[in-house]
Design a protein around this motif. Structure first.
Motif, PDB file in Angstrom:
ATOM      1  N   ARG A 199     -10.451  18.864  13.495  1.00 25.72           N
ATOM      2  CA  ARG A 199     -10.760  19.014  14.929  1.00 25.72           C
ATOM      3  C   ARG A 199     -11.409  17.726  15.404  1.00 25.72           C
ATOM      4  N   ILE A 200     -10.646  16.931  16.132  1.00 23.24           N
ATOM      5  CA  ILE A 200     -11.124  15.643  16.653  1.00 23.24           C
ATOM      6  C   ILE A 200     -10.504  15.400  18.034  1.00 23.24           C
ATOM      7  N   ILE A 226      -2.445  32.288  22.818  1.00 28.33           N
ATOM      8  CA  ILE A 226      -3.479  31.271  23.100  1.00 28.33           C
ATOM      9  C   ILE A 226      -3.029  29.825  22.872  1.00 28.33           C
ATOM     10  N   LYS A 227      -1.813  29.613  22.366  1.00 28.76           N
ATOM     11  CA  LYS A 227      -1.445  28.255  21.924  1.00 28.76           C
ATOM     12  C   LYS A 227      -1.362  27.234  23.058  1.00 28.76           C
ATOM     13  N   GLU A 228      -1.177  27.673  24.296  1.00 27.80           N
ATOM     14  CA  GLU A 228      -1.102  26.735  25.419  1.00 27.80           C
ATOM     15  C   GLU A 228      -2.448  26.540  26.107  1.00 27.80           C
ATOM     16  N   ASP A 229      -3.470  27.276  25.679  1.00 28.16           N
ATOM     17  CA  ASP A 229      -4.789  27.192  26.322  1.00 28.16           C
ATOM     18  C   ASP A 229      -5.602  26.021  25.768  1.00 28.16           C
ATOM     19  N   THR A 230      -6.553  25.547  26.557  1.00 25.93           N
ATOM     20  CA  THR A 230      -7.548  24.599  26.042  1.00 25.93           C
ATOM     21  C   THR A 230      -8.717  25.427  25.529  1.00 25.93           C
ATOM     22  N   LEU A 231      -9.021  25.290  24.247  1.00 27.02           N
ATOM     23  CA  LEU A 231     -10.033  26.135  23.617  1.00 27.02           C
ATOM     24  C   LEU A 231     -11.410  25.473  23.603  1.00 27.02           C
ATOM     25  N   HIS A 232     -12.434  26.319  23.658  1.00 27.87           N
ATOM     26  CA  HIS A 232     -13.795  25.881  23.346  1.00 27.87           C
ATOM     27  C   HIS A 232     -13.823  25.707  21.818  1.00 27.87           C
ATOM     28  N   PRO A 233     -14.606  24.747  21.273  1.00 28.70           N
ATOM     29  CA  PRO A 233     -14.635  24.566  19.813  1.00 28.70           C
ATOM     30  C   PRO A 233     -14.912  25.852  19.034  1.00 28.70           C
ATOM     31  N   ILE A 234     -15.762  26.747  19.575  1.00 24.86           N
ATOM     32  CA  ILE A 234     -16.055  27.985  18.837  1.00 24.86           C
ATOM     33  C   ILE A 234     -14.817  28.884  18.766  1.00 24.86           C
ATOM     34  N   GLN A 235     -13.940  28.779  19.777  1.00 26.05           N
ATOM     35  CA  GLN A 235     -12.694  29.550  19.747  1.00 26.05           C
ATOM     36  C   GLN A 235     -11.739  28.998  18.693  1.00 26.05           C
ATOM     37  N   GLU A 237     -12.658  27.397  16.021  1.00 25.77           N
ATOM     38  CA  GLU A 237     -13.238  27.732  14.716  1.00 25.77           C
ATOM     39  C   GLU A 237     -12.993  29.200  14.370  1.00 25.77           C
ATOM     40  N   GLU A 238     -12.963  30.050  15.380  1.00 24.95           N
ATOM     41  CA  GLU A 238     -12.664  31.465  15.136  1.00 24.95           C
ATOM     42  C   GLU A 238     -11.224  31.633  14.638  1.00 24.95           C
ATOM     43  N   PHE A 239     -10.292  30.987  15.322  1.00 28.13           N
ATOM     44  CA  PHE A 239      -8.891  31.090  14.882  1.00 28.13           C
ATOM     45  C   PHE A 239      -8.733  30.461  13.504  1.00 28.13           C
ATOM     46  N   SER A 240      -9.414  29.336  13.298  1.00 27.28           N
ATOM     47  CA  SER A 240      -9.399  28.655  12.011  1.00 27.28           C
ATOM     48  C   SER A 240      -9.899  29.582  10.902  1.00 27.28           C
ATOM     49  N   GLY A 241     -10.997  30.294  11.181  1.00 28.08           N
ATOM     50  CA  GLY A 241     -11.545  31.247  10.218  1.00 28.08           C
ATOM     51  C   GLY A 241     -10.532  32.339   9.876  1.00 28.08           C
ATOM     52  N   ARG A 242      -9.820  32.801  10.887  1.00 35.35           N
ATOM     53  CA  ARG A 242      -8.783  33.821  10.656  1.00 35.35           C
ATOM     54  C   ARG A 242      -7.720  33.303   9.684  1.00 35.35           C
TER      55      ARG A 242
END
Length: 335
Positions: A199-200, A226-235, A237-242
């Motif tokens: 994430r950079i 959600i793939k076309e949305d601009t995410l907040h970093p916590i979002q 990280e949530e998908f990443s955790g999944r």
């Protein structure tokens, strides 16, 4: 320029004779001129961009290296002909941010992440061999991990050999636009499951390097929303955790047929279901997922008890209790 045409195309298998010395090229096995003939695992352009050279990097044996300490033996010819062009292509795409990465050939992104992951594996194995040798013991690893690493190395040779994946992708790739802090370098890997996240700039990407797109299928419904949305970093990280958790639950070891045809090699995937009647993924346990999230959300200080206060519905910044998407603009946490 390195030319392989003079001899039959052959896949190099370092795990057959367990060759992890600094006298052979990690990618081709060819003898090196000296043990100083090495390249960085984390490319210099990336380390310079985020001042990583002297940052600590923890290995599995708990020893601490720095990013610049992580190197792999590599023929100068191989580096010039194959790896430098790959690094230049990735660096150029990353410089353009999300749009540049989205325009990249997915295979090139896979090759780049696989080279980085394998470079870490190489260093871990060298470290393990030294430690076991110092204790007068023979180095060993489980057969399943051995096969995983061996297959990753085989796929990596699509960089330098006419090696092609026959109508399948050996990886799952997830890419998002993310509202990151400009100077942030968010990197995470899990070498046993071969999961990679970065994430950079204005993007975040996650790769499962050897799952034949199983995780892509597992998370298809959420990713499409959600793939076309601009995410907040916590979002992100949530998908990443999944994804990191689901790849841990992935209970197949993909197998492949290797088909040499003239001067080319084709890799064919075997059906994941195979002869097992078990589902492809083990049962999802929210408490374990909550522990993963606690780790991925360290920047924001959420604890497991808060995350799984309602065990049936762990805390989420992607979807509300009714299953509606949460807008990143509505999240008041720092980025």
């Amino acid at each position: 320029m390195l030319i392989f045409a003079a001899m039959p195309v052959q896949i190099y298998s370092p795990f057959e004779k367990f060759n992890f010395s600094n006298t052979s090229c990690f990618l081709t096995g060819q003898p090196l001129q000296s043990t100083e003939e090495k390249i960085q695992v984390f490319p210099q352009w990336l380390m310079s961009l985020y001042k990583l050279e002297d940052q600590p990097f923890k290995l599995l044996d708990e020893s601490i290296a720095t990013y610049k300490d992580l190197k792999i033996p590599c023929s100068a010819q191989v580096n010039d002909a194959f790896l430098e062009p790959l690094e230049n292509e990735i660096a150029e795409a990353f410089a353009k941010g999300y749009k540049g990465v989205r325009a990249l050939n997915e295979l090139r992104l896979f090759q780049w992440a696989a080279k980085l992951m394998y470079g870490i594996v190489f260093n871990e194995i060298q470290s393990g061999i030294k430690m076991q040798h110092a204790q007068g013991e023979q180095f060993s690893m489980s057969q399943s991990i051995l096969l995983k690493f061996s297959q990753l190395h085989m796929m990596l040779q699509s960089i330098n050999l006419p090696l092609y994946f026959e109508e399948f992708k050996p990886f799952s790739l997830f890419l998002f636009k993310v509202n990151n802090r400009e100077e942030e370098f968010g990197y995470r890997d899990e070498i046993n499951t071969q999961t990679f996240a970065l994430r950079i700039k204005d993007f975040g990407l996650i790769l499962c390097l050897q799952d034949n797109q199983a995780n892509r299928g597992y998370h298809h419904e959420i990713y499409e929303k959600i793939k076309e949305d601009t995410l907040h970093p916590i979002q992100f990280e949530e998908f990443s955790g999944r994804v990191f958790y689901s790849n841990y639950l992935f209970n197949r070891l993909p197998e492949y047929n290797i088909l040499p045809v003239n001067d080319e090699i084709f890799i064919e995937d075997m059906p994941l279901r195979g002869v097992s009647s078990k589902p492809v993924f083990d049962h999802w346990v929210n408490k374990t997922y909550g522990q993963v999230l606690e780790n991925f959300w360290k920047n924001w200080g959420f604890l497991l008890l808060e995350i799984i206060k309602d065990p049936e519905h762990p805390m989420s910044f992607l979807f509300d209790a009714e299953g509606n998407k949460i807008s990143s603009q509505s999240i008041l946490l720092p980025i």
